[in-house]
Design an enzyme around this catalytic site. Structure first.
Site, PDB file in Angstrom:
ATOM      1  N   ASP A  33       0.832  -1.205   0.000  1.00  0.00           N
ATOM      2  CA  ASP A  33       0.000   0.000   0.000  1.00  0.00           C
ATOM      3  C   ASP A  33       0.869   1.259   0.000  1.00  0.00           C
ATOM      4  OD1 ASP A  33      -2.355   1.509   0.103  1.00  0.00           O
ATOM      5  OD2 ASP A  33      -2.672   1.179   2.238  1.00  0.00           O
ATOM      6  N   SER A  78      -2.837  -9.681   1.965  1.00  0.00           N
ATOM      7  CA  SER A  78      -2.995 -10.022   3.389  1.00  0.00           C
ATOM      8  C   SER A  78      -1.848 -10.815   4.009  1.00  0.00           C
ATOM      9  CB  SER A  78      -4.314 -10.761   3.657  1.00  0.00           C
ATOM     10  OG  SER A  78      -5.389  -9.869   3.635  1.00  0.00           O
TER      11      SER A  78
END
Length: 186
Positions: free
Chosen positions: A41, A128
């Site tokens: 991110d 994740s």
């Protein structure tokens, strides 16, 4: 590793920095705030520049962020891609919070959105498996399974799907899990 061809779509795994991958769409393993963070991110927001964050702020104002398992799309700013799809993977909690289904939804919703935008190629990170601590083997299995199911459903225009592994562990795991498909000519 060679590519795997399923229908008209090629699937491959590479070890690379996702911000340097050539694809119509780069997938961001975002957090629900869409405001940038660490890992993938942070790297995507940093490399893509302020325009990605500006679009994420607009999305937040419209819908208040992005729920786990869902996906939203922005331009790609300074990246070579046309778009970034931001999807929010689940935080691993021992499998007690429906994490598997939420992770499956990340891949499925991202692929649907890529097709809505007529993308020909897409690059996925290992959603994740970093700070969200989803077990890497299980996450790879889900990613591969969902991508293959989506392709086999026959509704995609995607010609190339790339699993982009940053670390050695994920790269080794994906290569191992994709190896049988190379032998079988899937």
């Amino acid at each position: 590793m060679k590519e795997i061809k399923i229908g008209n779509t090629f699937v491959e795994v590479i070890q690379e920095d996702i911000t340097k991958v050539e694809a119509d769409i780069i997938v961001n393993a975002a957090n629900s705030s869409l405001m940038g963070g660490g890992g993938v991110d942070g790297a995507i927001h940093k490399a893509g520049g302020k325009t990605i964050l500006d679009e994420c702020i607009k999305i937040r104002k419209q819908q208040g962020g992005c729920p786990t398992g869902e996906a939203v799309i922005t331009n790609a700013g300074n990246l070579s891609a046309s778009y970034v799809i931001h999807t929010v993977g689940p935080v691993w909690n021992g499998g007690k919070n429906n994490e598997e289904q939420k992770l499956r939804n990340c891949y499925r919703n991202t692929l649907k959105l890529a097709d809505e935008y007529l993308a020909k190629s897409i690059a996925f990170p290992n959603i994740s498996t970093g700070v969200y601590k989803y077990p890497k083997e299980a996450a790879a299995e889900i990613a591969i399974d969902e991508v293959f199911k989506y392709i086999k459903d026959g509704n995609t225009k995607l010609e190339r799907i790339v699993f982009v592994c940053f670390d050695n562990d994920n790269f080794r795991i994906y290569k191992k899990k994709l190896e049988p498909y190379l032998r079988s000519g899937e």
